[in-house]
Design a protein around this motif. Structure first.
Motif, short mmCIF file in Angstrom:
data_model
loop_
_atom_site.label_atom_id
_atom_site.label_comp_id
_atom_site.label_asym_id
_atom_site.label_seq_id
_atom_site.Cartn_x
_atom_site.Cartn_y
_atom_site.Cartn_z
N GLU A 82 14.71 -25.70 -4.51
CA GLU A 82 14.35 -26.55 -3.10
C GLU A 82 13.79 -25.73 -1.96
OE1 GLU A 82 17.64 -26.96 -4.34
OE2 GLU A 82 16.99 -28.52 -5.88
N THR A 83 14.20 -24.33 -2.09
CA THR A 83 13.95 -23.25 -1.04
C THR A 83 12.24 -23.52 -0.94
OG1 THR A 83 15.81 -21.86 -1.11
CG2 THR A 83 14.01 -20.95 -0.10
N LYS A 84 11.97 -23.60 0.47
CA LYS A 84 10.45 -23.48 0.82
C LYS A 84 10.15 -22.35 1.87
CE LYS A 84 6.63 -26.57 2.47
NZ LYS A 84 6.30 -27.75 2.83
N VAL A 85 9.38 -21.40 1.52
CA VAL A 85 9.14 -20.40 2.30
C VAL A 85 7.50 -20.28 2.33
CG1 VAL A 85 8.90 -17.83 2.29
CG2 VAL A 85 10.95 -19.10 1.33
N ILE A 86 6.94 -20.18 3.69
CA ILE A 86 5.57 -19.93 3.95
C ILE A 86 5.29 -18.69 4.24
CG2 ILE A 86 3.87 -20.75 5.57
CD1 ILE A 86 4.65 -23.20 3.66
N CYS A 87 4.24 -18.20 3.80
CA CYS A 87 3.80 -16.94 3.84
C CYS A 87 2.42 -16.58 4.45
CB CYS A 87 3.54 -16.12 2.37
SG CYS A 87 2.89 -14.35 2.38
N ILE A 88 2.06 -16.02 5.58
CA ILE A 88 1.07 -15.72 6.29
C ILE A 88 0.77 -14.36 6.17
CG2 ILE A 88 -0.31 -15.95 8.28
CD1 ILE A 88 1.87 -17.96 9.34
N LYS A 89 -0.60 -14.06 5.44
CA LYS A 89 -1.06 -12.77 5.20
C LYS A 89 -2.29 -12.41 6.07
CE LYS A 89 0.57 -12.54 0.33
NZ LYS A 89 -0.09 -12.37 -1.10
N PHE A 90 -2.61 -11.16 6.48
CA PHE A 90 -3.45 -11.01 7.29
C PHE A 90 -3.75 -9.35 7.20
CE2 PHE A 90 0.26 -11.62 9.73
CZ PHE A 90 0.31 -10.26 10.64
N GLY A 91 -5.01 -9.14 7.28
CA GLY A 91 -5.40 -7.56 7.03
C GLY A 91 -5.62 -7.07 8.47
N GLU A 92 -5.90 -5.51 8.26
CA GLU A 92 -5.84 -4.82 9.32
C GLU A 92 -6.80 -5.18 10.58
OE1 GLU A 92 -4.61 -1.33 11.53
OE2 GLU A 92 -4.01 -2.04 9.66
N SER A 93 -7.99 -5.52 10.08
CA SER A 93 -9.16 -6.01 11.00
C SER A 93 -8.76 -7.33 11.89
CB SER A 93 -10.42 -6.33 10.39
OG SER A 93 -10.50 -7.25 9.48
N PHE A 94 -7.86 -8.15 11.06
CA PHE A 94 -7.43 -9.59 11.81
C PHE A 94 -6.49 -9.10 12.95
CE2 PHE A 94 -4.42 -12.99 12.24
CZ PHE A 94 -5.32 -13.73 12.60
N LEU A 95 -5.71 -8.18 12.46
CA LEU A 95 -4.47 -7.53 13.44
C LEU A 95 -5.27 -6.86 14.44
CD1 LEU A 95 -1.49 -6.87 13.71
CD2 LEU A 95 -2.17 -4.68 12.76
N LEU A 96 -6.27 -6.03 14.40
CA LEU A 96 -6.67 -5.25 15.46
C LEU A 96 -7.44 -6.11 16.37
CD1 LEU A 96 -8.08 -2.16 13.45
CD2 LEU A 96 -6.21 -2.39 15.41
N GLU A 97 -8.10 -7.36 15.84
CA GLU A 97 -8.70 -8.31 16.59
C GLU A 97 -7.89 -9.13 17.40
OE1 GLU A 97 -11.83 -10.18 14.19
OE2 GLU A 97 -12.66 -8.35 13.57
N LYS A 98 -6.79 -9.72 16.57
CA LYS A 98 -6.18 -10.80 17.33
C LYS A 98 -4.72 -10.45 17.70
CE LYS A 98 -9.42 -13.69 15.66
NZ LYS A 98 -10.64 -13.82 16.73
#
Length: 127
Positions: A82-98
């Motif tokens: 029943e465990t629910k885990v949400i994962c948000i993945k993002f790359g280097e360019s997203f990191l640099l921009e945002k």
């Protein structure tokens, strides 16, 4: 070997080369210890899980979240179906921009907790 999906993709924003620049997934089953070249922000939405991160082990529960940075060795084990885990993945360019200024304060990643108010607000965003 299991034929079930490890993740169910909720949102995927691809780059021009077809690779994901930003994605939101729900973890469907445990994963093997691994590393990759993107950032992952994960959160336990319901239940409990065990996070293995660079040789450290953390018992995570509803409202707990963590960040893995590229090349962090990590694994997530859900402690119940029943465990629910949400994962948000993002790359280097997203990191640099945002997000560069925020995450630059945590070069080794971090583990944190949402209070009930923050968790409720986050869940509303997912609906």
């Amino acid at each position: 070997m299991s034929t079930e999906k490890i993740q169910e993709v909720i949102i995927d924003i691809p780059k021009s080369n077809g690779k994901s620049e930003f994605s939101v997934c729900e973890m469907m089953e445990d994963n093997k210890i691994h590393r990759h070249n993107c950032y992952e922000l994960e959160m336990v939405i319901d239940g409990e899980a065990t996070l293995h991160l660079n040789g450290n082990h953390f018992r995570m529960k509803k409202g707990d979240f963590w960040l893995t940075i590229p090349n962090n060795l990590h694994q997530l084990e859900k402690n119940a179906d029943e465990t629910k885990v949400i994962c948000i993945k993002f790359g280097e360019s997203f990191l640099l921009e945002k997000m560069y200024n925020l995450l630059g304060m945590y070069p080794d990643g971090f583990v944190g907790k949402f209070g009930k108010t923050e968790l409720d607000a986050f869940l509303v965003m997912l609906d």
